[in-house]
Scaffold this motif. Structure first.
Motif, PDB file in Angstrom:
ATOM      1  N   TYR A  69       1.376  -1.380  -0.099  1.00  0.00           N
ATOM      2  CA  TYR A  69      -0.130  -0.083   0.122  1.00  0.00           C
ATOM      3  C   TYR A  69       0.663   1.228  -0.405  1.00  0.00           C
ATOM      4  N   LEU A  70       2.064   1.149   0.635  1.00  0.00           N
ATOM      5  CA  LEU A  70       2.579   2.091   0.569  1.00  0.00           C
ATOM      6  C   LEU A  70       3.248   2.344  -0.588  1.00  0.00           C
ATOM      7  N   LEU A  71       3.704   1.736  -1.384  1.00  0.00           N
ATOM      8  CA  LEU A  71       4.731   1.327  -2.685  1.00  0.00           C
ATOM      9  C   LEU A  71       2.905   2.357  -3.723  1.00  0.00           C
ATOM     10  N   LEU A  72       1.848   1.270  -3.641  1.00  0.00           N
ATOM     11  CA  LEU A  72       0.027   2.697  -4.254  1.00  0.00           C
ATOM     12  C   LEU A  72       0.585   3.569  -3.968  1.00  0.00           C
ATOM     13  N   THR A  73       0.401   3.982  -2.483  1.00  0.00           N
ATOM     14  CA  THR A  73       0.758   5.334  -2.440  1.00  0.00           C
ATOM     15  C   THR A  73       1.358   6.328  -3.446  1.00  0.00           C
ATOM     16  N   ILE A  74       2.565   6.336  -3.406  1.00  0.00           N
ATOM     17  CA  ILE A  74       3.890   6.517  -4.166  1.00  0.00           C
ATOM     18  C   ILE A  74       3.586   6.487  -5.155  1.00  0.00           C
ATOM     19  N   LYS A 121       8.698  22.551  -0.914  1.00  0.00           N
ATOM     20  CA  LYS A 121      10.109  22.385   0.390  1.00  0.00           C
ATOM     21  C   LYS A 121       9.301  20.837   0.356  1.00  0.00           C
ATOM     22  N   PRO A 122       9.580  19.871  -1.177  1.00  0.00           N
ATOM     23  CA  PRO A 122       9.271  18.556  -0.624  1.00  0.00           C
ATOM     24  C   PRO A 122       9.878  17.211   0.010  1.00  0.00           C
ATOM     25  N   VAL A 123       8.531  17.143   1.091  1.00  0.00           N
ATOM     26  CA  VAL A 123       9.842  16.015   1.376  1.00  0.00           C
ATOM     27  C   VAL A 123      10.260  14.696   0.875  1.00  0.00           C
ATOM     28  N   ARG A 124      11.750  14.672   1.047  1.00  0.00           N
ATOM     29  CA  ARG A 124      12.341  13.769   0.547  1.00  0.00           C
ATOM     30  C   ARG A 124      12.465  11.793   1.137  1.00  0.00           C
ATOM     31  N   PHE A 125      11.015  11.532   0.285  1.00  0.00           N
ATOM     32  CA  PHE A 125      10.881  10.223   1.375  1.00  0.00           C
ATOM     33  C   PHE A 125      11.469   8.756   0.435  1.00  0.00           C
ATOM     34  N   GLU A 126      12.296   8.724  -0.746  1.00  0.00           N
ATOM     35  CA  GLU A 126      11.855   7.596  -2.033  1.00  0.00           C
ATOM     36  C   GLU A 126      12.756   7.243  -1.604  1.00  0.00           C
ATOM     37  N   MET A 127      14.199   7.432  -0.858  1.00  0.00           N
ATOM     38  CA  MET A 127      15.392   6.439  -0.632  1.00  0.00           C
ATOM     39  C   MET A 127      15.030   5.790   0.692  1.00  0.00           C
ATOM     40  N   ALA A 128      13.990   6.099   2.031  1.00  0.00           N
ATOM     41  CA  ALA A 128      13.625   5.215   2.715  1.00  0.00           C
ATOM     42  C   ALA A 128      12.542   4.433   2.241  1.00  0.00           C
ATOM     43  N   ALA A 129      11.801   4.877   1.333  1.00  0.00           N
ATOM     44  CA  ALA A 129      10.493   4.078   0.455  1.00  0.00           C
ATOM     45  C   ALA A 129      11.645   2.798  -0.223  1.00  0.00           C
ATOM     46  N   SER A 130      12.343   3.106  -0.877  1.00  0.00           N
ATOM     47  CA  SER A 130      13.633   2.013  -1.339  1.00  0.00           C
ATOM     48  C   SER A 130      14.151   1.187  -0.155  1.00  0.00           C
ATOM     49  N   LEU A 131      14.450   1.593   0.671  1.00  0.00           N
ATOM     50  CA  LEU A 131      15.261   0.910   1.689  1.00  0.00           C
ATOM     51  C   LEU A 131      14.096   0.070   2.495  1.00  0.00           C
ATOM     52  N   SER A 132      12.888   0.485   2.488  1.00  0.00           N
ATOM     53  CA  SER A 132      11.514  -0.432   3.131  1.00  0.00           C
ATOM     54  C   SER A 132      11.603  -1.341   3.049  1.00  0.00           C
ATOM     55  N   VAL A 133      11.522  -1.347   1.550  1.00  0.00           N
ATOM     56  CA  VAL A 133      11.141  -2.634   0.359  1.00  0.00           C
ATOM     57  C   VAL A 133      12.837  -3.451   0.675  1.00  0.00           C
ATOM     58  N   ASN A 134      13.040  -2.783   0.616  1.00  0.00           N
ATOM     59  CA  ASN A 134      14.887  -4.187   0.720  1.00  0.00           C
ATOM     60  C   ASN A 134      15.144  -3.859   1.698  1.00  0.00           C
ATOM     61  N   VAL A 135      14.974  -4.447   3.404  1.00  0.00           N
ATOM     62  CA  VAL A 135      14.283  -4.609   4.714  1.00  0.00           C
ATOM     63  C   VAL A 135      13.923  -5.747   4.123  1.00  0.00           C
ATOM     64  N   LEU A 136      12.220  -5.493   3.474  1.00  0.00           N
ATOM     65  CA  LEU A 136      11.489  -6.436   4.162  1.00  0.00           C
ATOM     66  C   LEU A 136      11.604  -7.734   3.096  1.00  0.00           C
ATOM     67  N   ASP A 137      12.761  -7.695   1.663  1.00  0.00           N
ATOM     68  CA  ASP A 137      13.605  -8.636   1.166  1.00  0.00           C
ATOM     69  C   ASP A 137      14.111  -9.723   2.239  1.00  0.00           C
ATOM     70  N   ALA A 138      14.925  -8.619   3.105  1.00  0.00           N
ATOM     71  CA  ALA A 138      16.202  -9.087   3.719  1.00  0.00           C
ATOM     72  C   ALA A 138      15.957 -10.076   4.782  1.00  0.00           C
ATOM     73  N   LEU A 139      14.166  -9.785   5.084  1.00  0.00           N
ATOM     74  CA  LEU A 139      13.187 -10.200   6.385  1.00  0.00           C
ATOM     75  C   LEU A 139      13.230 -11.835   6.170  1.00  0.00           C
ATOM     76  N   MET A 140      12.234 -10.749   4.625  1.00  0.00           N
ATOM     77  CA  MET A 140      11.509 -12.409   3.651  1.00  0.00           C
ATOM     78  C   MET A 140      12.505 -13.504   3.561  1.00  0.00           C
ATOM     79  N   GLY A 141      13.649 -13.280   3.139  1.00  0.00           N
ATOM     80  CA  GLY A 141      14.880 -14.364   2.977  1.00  0.00           C
ATOM     81  C   GLY A 141      14.327 -13.931   1.558  1.00  0.00           C
ATOM     82  N   ARG A 142      14.060 -13.345   0.453  1.00  0.00           N
ATOM     83  CA  ARG A 142      13.319 -13.017  -1.272  1.00  0.00           C
ATOM     84  C   ARG A 142      13.653 -12.247  -1.088  1.00  0.00           C
ATOM     85  N   GLN A 143      13.789 -11.322  -2.941  1.00  0.00           N
ATOM     86  CA  GLN A 143      12.917 -10.733  -3.390  1.00  0.00           C
ATOM     87  C   GLN A 143      11.335 -10.529  -3.067  1.00  0.00           C
TER      88      GLN A 143
END
Length: 182
Positions: free
Chosen positions: A22-27, A137-159
């Protein structure tokens, strides 16, 4: 005294997958709307309303990103999913690797938490401005969003795949692919 019941890591990870989807859909919606595709046809009132909705979208994105970092009891978050995995017997080496991913996310999200959410969204300071900041003054959230995807990949052990179908007649959206481009 009642024994504390813990949510299994599998349930937390399944929920986190939905949260990130849902985060990615919102982005994606935010990115598309931020282009202001109908700007030439908009009245000034339409523009102001569109900017207010974009600001609201930004706030939702920030709230979702920071929720993934919540370590409070009963919260569905990366730290709590890792804690559940550790309770279930995660190997020490893997636990350290995943802890580093979660720690990196926590560090990356801290600026958004402190400088945006805490001062502008959930703990509004007395003299905070309430005007939309999407353009100036746009809020730069892209790096954190990308990192959230990578963290979940790591936790789940797969892409993890993030696919969304709008309706039966439309093609499925691959949010990971759509958001990885410009």
């Amino acid at each position: 005294m009642a024994k504390k019941v813990y949510t299994p890591s599998e349930d937390l990870l399944d929920g986190l997958k939905q949260d990130v989807l849902y985060l990615l859909l919102t982005i994606l919606a935010h990115r598309e709307k931020q282009r202001l595709p109908n700007l030439g046809k908009m009245s000034r009132e339409d523009l102001v309303l569109e900017l207010a909705l974009l600001e609201s979208g930004t706030r939702d994105i920030i709230a979702r990103l920071t929720a993934l970092d919540d370590d409070g009891s009963g919260s569905r978050s990366f730290p709590n999913a890792l804690a559940a995995m550790n309770r279930e017997g995660l190997a020490a080496r893997k636990a350290e690797e995943l802890k580093a991913h979660v720690k990196a996310y926590r560090a990356a999200i801290n600026d958004l938490k402190v400088n945006h959410r805490n001062s502008y969204i959930s703990h509004v300071q007395e003299f905070a401005e309430v005007l939309p900041r999407v353009l100036d003054k746009p809020v730069r959230f892209e790096m954190a969003a990308s990192l959230s995807v990578n963290v979940l990949d790591a936790l789940m052990g797969r892409q993890v795949e993030y696919r969304f179908r709008v309706g039966s007649q439309e093609p499925e959206l691959d949010l990971r692919a759509r958001l990885s481009g410009p």
